[in-house]
Write a protein that holds these residues in place. Structure first.
Motif, PDB file in Angstrom:
ATOM      1  N   ARG A 170      54.645  46.143  27.506  1.00 51.47           N
ATOM      2  CA  ARG A 170      53.201  45.974  27.324  1.00 51.47           C
ATOM      3  C   ARG A 170      52.717  46.371  25.942  1.00 51.47           C
ATOM      4  N   CYS A 171      53.633  46.359  24.979  1.00 53.36           N
ATOM      5  CA  CYS A 171      53.207  46.554  23.594  1.00 53.36           C
ATOM      6  C   CYS A 171      52.457  45.325  23.099  1.00 53.36           C
ATOM      7  N   LEU A 172      52.726  44.212  23.730  1.00 54.67           N
ATOM      8  CA  LEU A 172      52.089  42.940  23.405  1.00 54.67           C
ATOM      9  C   LEU A 172      51.917  42.176  24.700  1.00 54.67           C
ATOM     10  N   THR A 173      50.801  41.508  24.863  1.00 51.91           N
ATOM     11  CA  THR A 173      50.563  40.739  26.081  1.00 51.91           C
ATOM     12  C   THR A 173      50.654  39.246  25.765  1.00 51.91           C
ATOM     13  N   PRO A 174      51.001  38.445  26.780  1.00 49.20           N
ATOM     14  CA  PRO A 174      51.031  36.991  26.563  1.00 49.20           C
ATOM     15  C   PRO A 174      49.699  36.442  26.053  1.00 49.20           C
ATOM     16  N   ASN A 175      48.572  36.998  26.528  1.00 47.28           N
ATOM     17  CA  ASN A 175      47.260  36.522  26.065  1.00 47.28           C
ATOM     18  C   ASN A 175      47.068  36.779  24.573  1.00 47.28           C
ATOM     19  N   GLU A 176      47.512  37.950  24.098  1.00 45.69           N
ATOM     20  CA  GLU A 176      47.412  38.251  22.670  1.00 45.69           C
ATOM     21  C   GLU A 176      48.263  37.293  21.861  1.00 45.69           C
ATOM     22  N   ALA A 177      49.474  37.005  22.361  1.00 46.80           N
ATOM     23  CA  ALA A 177      50.368  36.092  21.655  1.00 46.80           C
ATOM     24  C   ALA A 177      49.783  34.685  21.589  1.00 46.80           C
ATOM     25  N   LEU A 178      49.193  34.226  22.685  1.00 45.15           N
ATOM     26  CA  LEU A 178      48.594  32.888  22.708  1.00 45.15           C
ATOM     27  C   LEU A 178      47.374  32.816  21.802  1.00 45.15           C
ATOM     28  N   ARG A 179      46.567  33.881  21.822  1.00 43.42           N
ATOM     29  CA  ARG A 179      45.342  33.884  21.020  1.00 43.42           C
ATOM     30  C   ARG A 179      45.643  33.873  19.530  1.00 43.42           C
ATOM     31  N   ARG A 180      46.738  34.516  19.121  1.00 41.80           N
ATOM     32  CA  ARG A 180      47.083  34.613  17.699  1.00 41.80           C
ATOM     33  C   ARG A 180      48.244  33.683  17.324  1.00 41.80           C
ATOM     34  N   PHE A 181      48.542  32.720  18.182  1.00 48.20           N
ATOM     35  CA  PHE A 181      49.640  31.788  17.891  1.00 48.20           C
ATOM     36  C   PHE A 181      49.347  31.060  16.575  1.00 48.20           C
ATOM     37  N   PRO A 182      50.302  31.057  15.620  1.00 49.86           N
ATOM     38  CA  PRO A 182      50.050  30.443  14.298  1.00 49.86           C
ATOM     39  C   PRO A 182      50.102  28.922  14.357  1.00 49.86           C
ATOM     40  N   LEU A 183      49.104  28.334  14.994  1.00 53.66           N
ATOM     41  CA  LEU A 183      49.102  26.895  15.241  1.00 53.66           C
ATOM     42  C   LEU A 183      49.071  26.091  13.941  1.00 53.66           C
ATOM     43  N   THR A 184      48.280  26.545  12.959  1.00 54.02           N
ATOM     44  CA  THR A 184      48.166  25.795  11.699  1.00 54.02           C
ATOM     45  C   THR A 184      49.509  25.718  10.989  1.00 54.02           C
ATOM     46  N   ILE A 185      50.204  26.844  10.902  1.00 57.24           N
ATOM     47  CA  ILE A 185      51.512  26.864  10.240  1.00 57.24           C
ATOM     48  C   ILE A 185      52.507  26.007  11.008  1.00 57.24           C
TER      49      ILE A 185
END
Length: 575
Positions: free
Chosen positions: A419-434
């Protein structure tokens, strides 16, 4: 020249024109390019899927997601607290050394974002003398390793797709060290020409947060400087309330005492960093609601809260919520939160309990705005897992124990499991532009190769060239990439120039790695245009610079940087 060759060449030129014309929207340009490549048949479905699941691209995305956990730790804050000193030269050297080192292993955007506020608000030195060096140092540091910047990883992904081999972790290091030393000396000299002033910014438009020093706090007896309270990200210690009197402004040498109420101003999304100080409790924390959802509301004209204090109203019992922060438009808030008299139009951030939405008195008292997603912070063993795990993954890749893709995949699994990182955090900050830029650039590269355009370019070049011609070709490739970097973005420039650089090297019978590395370094050489590199744009806005400030420092740095690259690359990677 057949139709497909003409079409792909026109597409390549149109892409560059589109990136120059719509510089602020590279994702839109590459999105349109992707659709056109598919619709025109220049690339097929298999090439599209191969590009989107490219080994190097997936590695880049995983690394950026894993680094999000590091942003939630105290690592950068602890380093920041050691940088700012009364002596300007010592501060400059500490800043430069720390930023270049950290940017070699961490995302340089995160490094700059963490240091922006402490440098802008430092009490000793003109911030405009330090903010541009901060960005440039982050760029230099990013050139030291494979993972130092997204540009290096993008070039590696395309090199891996072309040759089946990955660049080594330390392939960039020798040239990067020359850049760091030579350009660092030049930057120290030329940064003296920057404006000798700080950035004055009023506090009234930011949220104010009240925290109390508990009896067991380790902050007691420390100065504000020693405790690290001057070096917070997007927060500033405005005043101290002690025994009914205000201490403002707060000196860096001010001692902290038991029972002090510390009043901070800043971005409420960065609120959770205050919980990392042992024995420092926020108003909402004392009410047992800080870990719950946050809501932003405005106090209505007819509210029973108007001209009352939170303490008088029994706010928690009445609304099942605790006030985390207050903002009053056009005026600075002062004093303890509980004793603060509310007015109509005050903005409040509330930590709400389970029963909040069921209360019948909400619409009479508040205009409901939006949820506020405060950035969570890691403490204790989770912080150790995040920092230790990231460094272990980088080290395992650096020494060849496992690939960076495997190391970051395992690390991401550990971060999710703990729980150092949650799936929601990863999805929200996914580097889509790159991801979109790199995958589409790979598709364009396939189109250039499949239509035979790169082969035709290679065949026009003489395979038996002397050192002068080889050096001239390297200089041309370097400055073409550099020009694109200043006109568009660093990632787009690297992705578009890679196939051309590789084809030129093959056609001339030269070492492709020399030209590939030239593209990587040139794509990181953005020093004149503040809009073409993210860290430059960040300090440009934070420091309220003018374009001429970047030009008078960036132009000589660009010359020193280019000379360092072009003189060292042929030595390290012979033609």
């Amino acid at each position: 020249m057949d139709f497909d060759v003409v079409l792909v060449l026109a597409t390549f030129v149109a892409t560059i024109i589109g990136l120059v014309r719509f510089q602020q929207y590279p994702a839109h340009v590459f999105g349109a390019l992707l659709l056109f490549l598919l619709a025109s048949g220049l690339v097929g479905e298999e090439a599209m899927l191969r590009s989107m699941a490219n080994h190097g691209l997936v590695t880049l995305v995983l690394l950026m997601i894993c680094s999000l956990a590091l942003e939630k730790t105290r690592l950068l804050r602890v380093v920041t607290a050691k940088i700012i000193r009364p002596d300007f030269r010592l501060t400059w050297l500490k800043l430069y050394g720390s930023v270049t080192f950290l940017s070699a292993i961490l995302n340089n955007t995160a490094v700059v974002a963490t240091l922006l506020s402490p440098i802008r608000n430092n009490p000793y030195h003109p911030s405009k003398r330090l903010l541009i060096p901060l960005s440039f140092a982050a760029i230099f540091g990013g050139t030291l390793t494979l993972v130092g910047t997204s540009t290096n990883l993008i070039v590696n992904s395309m090199y891996l797709e072309t040759t089946g081999e990955s660049l080594n972790f330390f392939d960039f290091t020798l040239t990067g060290l020359v850049i760091t030393l030579v350009c660092g000396g030049a930057l120290f000299v030329f940064s003296k020409s920057l404006p000798n002033q700080g950035v004055q910014e009023g506090d009234f438009h930011r949220y104010f947060v009240d925290a109390k020093v508990q009896p067991e706090s380790k902050l007691i007896g420390q100065t504000v400087e020693q405790a690290g309270l001057r070096h917070l990200e997007s927060f500033f210690l405005v005043e101290i309330v002690r025994d009914g009197r205000l201490i403002s402004p707060v000196s860096p040498q001010q001692l902290i005492a038991e029972g002090d109420r510390l009043v901070f101003a800043g971005d409420v999304k960065k609120l959770m960093q205050l919980t990392q100080f042992e024995g420092l409790k926020l108003f909402a924390d004392q009410n047992g609601l800080l870990g719950s959802n946050l809501r932003e509301v405005v106090v209505r004209e007819e509210s029973v809260l108007v001209r009352k204090t939170l303490k008088d109203m029994g706010f928690r019992a009445r609304f099942d919520a605790a006030v985390v922060a207050i903002r009053r438009s056009g005026e600075r808030v002062s004093g303890k939160l509980g004793d603060f008299k509310l007015r109509a139009g005050d903005f409040l951030v509330l930590a709400v309990g389970d029963d909040f939405d069921g209360r019948q008195n909400l619409d009479k008292n508040f205009i409901m705005l939006t949820d506020v997603e405060a950035e969570s912070r890691l403490t204790g063993w989770r912080e150790t897992v995040a920092v230790g795990g990231f460094l272990a993954a980088i080290a395992a890749s650096a020494v060849g124990l496992m690939s960076l893709l495997k190391a970051t995949t395992l690390l991401l699994g550990v971060l999710f499991a703990t729980r150092c990182l949650t799936p929601n955090e990863a999805l929200r900050r996914f580097p889509l532009t790159i991801w979109l830029i790199v995958s589409t650039s790979l598709m364009l590269s396939f189109a250039l190769i499949d239509t035979g355009l790169i082969q035709q370019l290679s065949s026009q070049l003489d395979g038996s060239v002397g050192p002068e011609q080889a050096m001239l070709a390297l200089v041309v490739i370097y400055f073409l990439t550099y020009g694109l970097t200043e006109l568009v973005t660093n990632n787009a420039a690297a992705a578009l120039m890679f196939p051309i650089a590789y084809g030129v090297a093959q056609g001339m019978g030269l070492n492709p790695l020399t030209f590939v590395m030239a593209v990587a370094f040139a794509a990181s050489s953005s020093f004149i245009n503040p809009f073409s590199y993210q860290t430059n744009l960040m300090v440009f806005n934070a420091g309220r610079y003018k374009l001429k400030d970047f030009v008078k420092v960036g132009l000589p740095i660009c010359l020193f940087y280019s000379a360092s690259v072009l003189l060292t690359l042929p030595v390290i990677f012979p033609f």
